[in-house]
Design an enzyme around this catalytic site. Structure first.
Site, mmCIF file in Angstrom:
data_model
loop_
_atom_site.group_PDB
_atom_site.id
_atom_site.type_symbol
_atom_site.label_atom_id
_atom_site.label_comp_id
_atom_site.label_asym_id
_atom_site.label_seq_id
_atom_site.Cartn_x
_atom_site.Cartn_y
_atom_site.Cartn_z
ATOM 1 C CD GLU A 278 73.113 -15.183 119.331
ATOM 2 O OE1 GLU A 278 73.312 -14.386 118.813
ATOM 3 O OE2 GLU A 278 73.358 -14.563 120.660
ATOM 4 C CG ASP B 283 76.936 -11.894 111.519
ATOM 5 O OD1 ASP B 283 77.008 -12.131 113.125
ATOM 6 O OD2 ASP B 283 76.266 -12.455 110.513
ATOM 7 C CE1 TYR C 96 74.816 -8.789 120.914
ATOM 8 C CE2 TYR C 96 73.423 -11.262 120.823
ATOM 9 C CZ TYR C 96 74.330 -10.451 121.115
ATOM 10 O OH TYR C 96 75.488 -10.500 120.684
#
Length: 267
Positions: A47, A58, A172
């Site tokens: 990734e 993030d 995911y």
């Protein structure tokens, strides 16, 4: 639709290990070295994160990596161009580009998917693109045989079913709500969540966000088909940053990162 390389990997590898690194951290050249080192250490899929100034999903570790990469001049174009260089050096595993909606819109989604496919990318993951708004990008990806990787979080069963029904490549699964970052404990509800996803999904499921210890990796391996490790790895890259940039010390630093990964994923 999945790229052939990604589909082959998913068919062959029943315990997927998917490391995340930030393009350009600590340098462009070292990003290529890291990709190859991770492949050697047992990575199934890479990734590759595109540094962005406002990375909503993030946590502080990857935000800091983005900041370092941006200060080195890394851009979306430069990051894409790293992939064929990785391929030339011997990278054979699939590469998933992790980016945000805004840079894609500025670049042009159609242009991005065309270039990504031409450069040897296998899929795209856009954490801030809601499922309900993903049709256009999904179509562009399909035209180029790229997988648009869907993110699914612990929300309602109905929403999980909807997202899973259209998932491409692998699904995911976000281990907990919130941003990325190494965590000491997994959310206790994760088993129920993954069971719900498993029942709805036609594709393999991988778990990310906060996976940082060998124990957590082993727990996830018992519940899912794959594990994504980001912040814990990016932290190691930051620790080795100066050595990675020093030609005399680079090999040893790469060896340390490989040892860290092997310790995480070894039985």
């Amino acid at each position: 639709m999945s790229s052939e390389r990604l589909q082959n990997q998913l068919n062959q590898d029943k315990e997927l290990f998917i490391p995340f690194i930030t393009a350009g951290d600590p340098t462009s050249e070292v990003t290529i070295d890291l990709a190859l080192a991770l492949q050697e250490a047992g990575a199934s899929i890479l990734e590759l994160g595109i540094p962005y100034s406002d990375p909503l999903a993030d946590g502080p570790t990857i935000q800091a990596a983005s900041k370092r990469a941006l200060s080195n001049g890394m851009s979306l174009t430069d990051a894409l161009q790293l992939v064929p260089k990785m391929r030339d050096r011997g990278l054979t595993i699939p590469v998933i580009i992790f980016t945000y909606v805004n840079p894609l819109l500025q670049y042009g989604m159609k242009r991005f998917t065309e270039e990504a496919a031409a450069f040897g990318v296998d899929g795209i993951l856009v954490p801030d693109l809601p499922y309900e708004e993903s049709d256009q990008l999904s179509q562009y990806c399909e035209n180029e045989n790229l997988s648009l990787i869907s993110l699914v979080a612990p929300t309602s069963k109905e929403r999980i079913k909807k997202i899973a029904s259209r998932a491409q490549g692998f699904l995911y699964c976000v281990s907990s709500l919130g941003v990325t970052g190494a965590r000491t404990d997994l959310d206790p509800r994760i088993e129920t969540f993954l069971q719900t996803v498993r029942e709805a999904s036609r594709v393999p499921i991988a778990v990310g966000f906060g996976i940082s210890t060998r124990e957590q990796v082993q727990t996830i391996q018992g519940l899912a088909d794959g594990v994504v490790v980001g912040s814990a790895l990016v932290e190691q890259i930051e620790k080795q940053g100066e050595s990675l940039k020093n030609p005399a010390e680079k090999e040893l630093a790469l060896q340390r990162i490989k040892s860290f990964v092997k310790a995480l994923i070894s039985e």
